[in-house]
Scaffold this active site. Sequence first.
Site, short mmCIF file in Angstrom:
data_model
loop_
_atom_site.label_atom_id
_atom_site.label_comp_id
_atom_site.label_asym_id
_atom_site.label_seq_id
_atom_site.Cartn_x
_atom_site.Cartn_y
_atom_site.Cartn_z
N ALA A 182 32.03 36.94 41.96
CA ALA A 182 31.57 38.17 42.36
C ALA A 182 31.28 38.95 41.08
O ALA A 182 30.50 39.94 41.06
CB ALA A 182 32.49 38.83 42.98
N SER B 160 32.80 36.20 46.70
CA SER B 160 33.37 35.52 45.72
C SER B 160 34.34 34.37 46.51
O SER B 160 34.53 34.74 47.50
CB SER B 160 34.71 36.27 45.01
N HIS C 90 37.04 32.63 45.56
CA HIS C 90 38.63 32.35 45.23
C HIS C 90 39.33 33.64 45.84
O HIS C 90 40.70 33.46 45.90
CB HIS C 90 39.01 32.32 43.75
N CYS D 238 47.64 47.33 31.53
CA CYS D 238 48.29 47.83 30.43
C CYS D 238 47.36 48.00 29.05
O CYS D 238 46.77 46.97 28.51
CB CYS D 238 49.16 46.40 29.97
C1 LIG Z 1 37.82 39.92 42.77
C2 LIG Z 1 37.04 40.84 42.96
C3 LIG Z 1 35.49 40.79 42.10
C4 LIG Z 1 35.47 39.90 41.27
O1 LIG Z 1 35.42 38.56 41.60
P1 LIG Z 1 35.32 37.22 40.66
O2 LIG Z 1 35.04 36.39 41.53
O3 LIG Z 1 36.98 37.23 40.33
O4 LIG Z 1 34.56 37.51 39.49
C5 LIG Z 1 34.69 41.97 42.46
N1 LIG Z 1 34.96 42.79 43.25
C6 LIG Z 1 35.92 42.76 44.12
C7 LIG Z 1 35.93 43.88 45.02
C8 LIG Z 1 36.82 41.97 43.83
O5 LIG Z 1 38.03 42.08 44.48
#
Ligand SMILES: *Cc1c(COP(=O)(O)O)cnc(C)c1O
Length: 413
Positions: free
Chosen positions: A98, A228, A230, A353
């Site tokens: 994402a 995304s 994961h 952090c």
């Molecule tokens: C986790 C997340 C992302 C980033 O996604 P990745 O696949 O880890 O790069 C972007 N936007 C939101 C709202 C997310 O929770």
Amino acid sequence: MRWPIPSTPSVWKTRRPPDLKQSMKTPVYLDYAATTPVDPAVAELMAGYLTLDGVFGNPASRSHGYGWQAEAAVENARRQVAQLIGADPREIVWTSGATESDNLAIKGAVGANCNPDVRPHIITSAIEHKAVLDTCSWLEGQGCDVTRLTPDATGQIALSQVEQALRPETLLVSLMLVNNELGTINDIGKIGDMLRERGVLFHVDAAQAAGKVPVNVSDLNADLVALSAHKVYGPKGVGALYVRRSPDVRIEAQIHGGGHERGMRSGTLPTHQIVGMGKAFDMAGELLENEMARLEALRSRFLEAVGELEGVTLNGHETQRVPGIINLSFDGIEAESLMLGLRELAVSSGSACASATMEPSYVLTAIGLSEAQAHAGLRFSLGRFSTDEEVDFAAGQVVSVVERLRERRRTSA
Ligand SMILES: *Cc1c(COP(=O)(O)O)cnc(C)c1O
């Protein structure tokens, strides 16, 4: 079955049943909003797309069956991802996640649609994911104007706020469907409808929404949607961008190479990752209704048990939210010290952090919490493998650690 049962049932029978702590994997994972474990069915499928005896070919190879098989697998996954969000498979562009989808959507939309005589204007919110915020800041450095809307106390952006921020030179609006720290759901459909009428492009970060709540690109009236794998029990390192075909949305490629993905994103497609995302999205669609109800029940169970404590605030929206994300502040207690006491739980404070000082969550500050309250915010996020036992254990830990910390404060005061 989640926890391995000893392979010798006779031995099992002679022992007393294990108590909670023995049977439960600790620390208890309550950070599903950060990432999810890959579903075993997804992992098993992915393994068939790597080795010589599997489908390892390059999906772009046109001259032999190795390539054709890989291409067929990729296109099947494209249908699966499209189906979960009510899209046409031809509207799905594979990315690495994402973060890349947000970059491609925002930079790509500005690059392909800006008029060189006009300074492009972008509207976003102060509580977007860093993938959106940092991309907008970078574009600001390139000469764009950026408006960052402040959400209300629940984390929602109102249609009227977007309307009032619009200018003749507004090129793009980027808002998230579900906030990753609060779980709050934005009323994206109404905003999208208004933007479509005004001819302004609309990008929606749906990384925390797809597979968690029903998502349909037609209802959202979005032009671009970031996804995304994961966050939905698929592998890390793969994602997708929905790019609307009708009316046709143009974006400029950010990665140049072999012209893959209809020129929008070059690079050899990672078949195993893509197949994993497809399967994960397919499963998420199948399980959606059940999982929403199950997580709703787990949420209530957790909140009821933690409600035993005084001075607990639920941050976010009471009803317009996903069930799996619970953001709580405990009066008089810093999330950092609470987390130190909660060694048996894997949770997230949302604090970054930054050098020596702990910055409070920018999301909690943006919804109007004081610095102390924002420092007190802790996110518990539940998911597919969360159990009643884990939730009971977690709530028990929270209650006892909060009571202990408060007692310590009282006696030292
Ligand atoms: C986790 C997340 C992302 C980033 O996604 P990745 O696949 O880890 O790069 C972007 N936007 C939101 C709202 C997310 O929770």
